[in-house]
Scaffold this motif. Structure first.
Motif, mmCIF file in Angstrom:
data_model
loop_
_atom_site.group_PDB
_atom_site.id
_atom_site.type_symbol
_atom_site.label_atom_id
_atom_site.label_comp_id
_atom_site.label_asym_id
_atom_site.label_seq_id
_atom_site.Cartn_x
_atom_site.Cartn_y
_atom_site.Cartn_z
ATOM 1 N N GLY A 231 0.773 -1.230 0.000
ATOM 2 C CA GLY A 231 0.000 0.000 0.000
ATOM 3 C C GLY A 231 0.804 1.281 0.000
ATOM 4 N N THR A 232 2.087 1.204 -0.353
ATOM 5 C CA THR A 232 2.918 2.412 -0.378
ATOM 6 C C THR A 232 2.797 3.152 -1.702
ATOM 7 O OG1 THR A 232 4.487 1.393 1.150
ATOM 8 C CG2 THR A 232 5.275 3.280 -0.099
ATOM 9 N N LEU B 37 -10.103 1.079 -3.790
ATOM 10 C CA LEU B 37 -9.396 1.843 -2.759
ATOM 11 C C LEU B 37 -7.928 2.064 -3.101
ATOM 12 C CD1 LEU B 37 -10.924 -0.011 0.329
ATOM 13 C CD2 LEU B 37 -11.450 2.328 -0.401
ATOM 14 N N ARG B 38 -7.479 1.462 -4.209
ATOM 15 C CA ARG B 38 -6.089 1.575 -4.654
ATOM 16 C C ARG B 38 -5.114 1.138 -3.567
ATOM 17 N NH1 ARG B 38 -5.315 7.017 -8.410
ATOM 18 N NH2 ARG B 38 -6.638 6.315 -10.149
ATOM 19 N N ILE B 39 -5.356 -0.064 -3.061
ATOM 20 C CA ILE B 39 -4.483 -0.618 -2.037
ATOM 21 C C ILE B 39 -4.018 -2.002 -2.465
ATOM 22 C CG2 ILE B 39 -5.486 0.659 -0.109
ATOM 23 C CD1 ILE B 39 -7.151 -1.818 0.547
ATOM 24 N N ALA C 190 -12.958 0.536 4.522
ATOM 25 C CA ALA C 190 -11.928 1.555 4.368
ATOM 26 C C ALA C 190 -10.568 0.976 4.734
ATOM 27 C CB ALA C 190 -12.225 2.759 5.261
ATOM 28 N N PRO C 191 -9.493 1.447 4.110
ATOM 29 C CA PRO C 191 -8.156 0.982 4.504
ATOM 30 C C PRO C 191 -7.880 1.337 5.963
ATOM 31 C CG PRO C 191 -8.079 2.197 2.426
ATOM 32 C CD PRO C 191 -9.434 2.425 3.007
ATOM 33 N N ARG D 297 -1.261 8.276 2.395
ATOM 34 C CA ARG D 297 -1.536 7.484 3.593
ATOM 35 C C ARG D 297 -1.878 8.364 4.788
ATOM 36 N NH1 ARG D 297 3.823 4.325 4.024
ATOM 37 N NH2 ARG D 297 4.554 6.049 2.721
ATOM 38 N N THR D 298 -2.242 9.616 4.518
ATOM 39 C CA THR D 298 -2.629 10.515 5.604
ATOM 40 C C THR D 298 -3.937 10.037 6.228
ATOM 41 O OG1 THR D 298 -1.640 12.388 4.443
ATOM 42 C CG2 THR D 298 -3.205 12.893 6.210
#
Length: 253
Positions: free
Chosen positions: A56-57, A206-208, A236-237, A71-72
């Protein structure tokens, strides 16, 4: 730098990302640029990026490049509900909570349809299995396209029609305000939070990566007479959402 394995390269890139080195463009250099910089083979670079994407970076986007994932964390307090019950507001709970943190949040309407209740949802709404419901899908975003939550909600048909929740558009000011205006003021909300691995569809929206745990939230809302008004399920992530249950009553009567 030559001879590094892809995991070592991933660690090096992770450190550079965390240090804010790519904050300007919010994306990594191209694969070709990284190959030149590290003297590494294309597959080594791809594998390193794959490690970062899975955790997830970063987010590889075709024809765009490898984006640095935001990642805020967003803090969402329970009090967000009470602030939007009165009709006439222009912001819903998500937009109210994000604005308080200086973030440009938006609740985006996705779809609405009439469905027949499954056994579990019918029980939560005190309805019979197969009764007709209104099902709404929406996404909680940070401008312009950072999806932080996927939300699905179900409403008894008569209540949804009275509150205008069966319409094919966004509910300005939030669902709670619309319910109140229709004579169904929300009085209590019970939330159950869990965690699990994302499905492939959730990870895509969620683009994770697959290693990013998602929080699952189920909320059931009742009016003062105990009538269920809404069942909401959100995903949610876990590294993006902070649920804050503020000022809860403690002790006995």
């Amino acid at each position: 730098m030559a001879g590094r394995g892809y995991r070592e390269l991933a660690e090096e890139l992770r450190c550079r990302i965390d240090a804010g080195e790519f904050a300007g463009d919010r994306k990594l250099p191209s694969i070709e640029q990284l190959m030149d910089e590290y003297g590494a083979a294309r597959q080594t670079i791809r594998s390193a990026i794959g490690v970062l994407a899975d955790e997830g970076t970063v987010v590889p986007v075709r024809k765009v490049g490898t984006l640095i994932r935001n990642r805020t964390p967003v803090q969402v307090p329970l009090s967000r509900y009470g602030q939007v019950i009165a009709p006439g507001n222009t912001k819903g709970p998500w937009e109210t909570a994000t604005a308080a943190q200086g973030l440009d949040g938006n609740m985006q309407f996705v779809s609405v349809e009439r469905v027949h209740a499954d056994r579990q949802t019918a029980a939560l709404l005190n309805l019979a299995n197969g009764d007709e419901l209104v099902h709404r899908v929406r996404q909680a975003l940070i401008h312009p396209d950072d999806v932080v939550q996927i939300q699905q909600a179900w409403y008894p048909l008569a209540i949804a029609e009275a509150a205008g929740l069966d319409r094919n558009d966004k509910v300005i000011g939030g669902v709670y305000g619309a319910l109140t205006a229709a004579g169904h003021r929300p009085e209590t909300a019970s939330e159950t939070v869990g965690a699990r691995a994302p499905t492939a569809a959730e990870a895509s929206q969620l683009r994770i990566g697959g290693r990013v745990v998602v929080l699952t939230l189920e909320r059931v809302t009742h009016d003062a007479g105990g009538q269920p008004l809404e069942v909401l399920r959100a995903v949610a992530p876990a590294d993006r959402l902070k649920l804050s249950y503020d000022n809860l009553p403690l002790g006995g009567p």
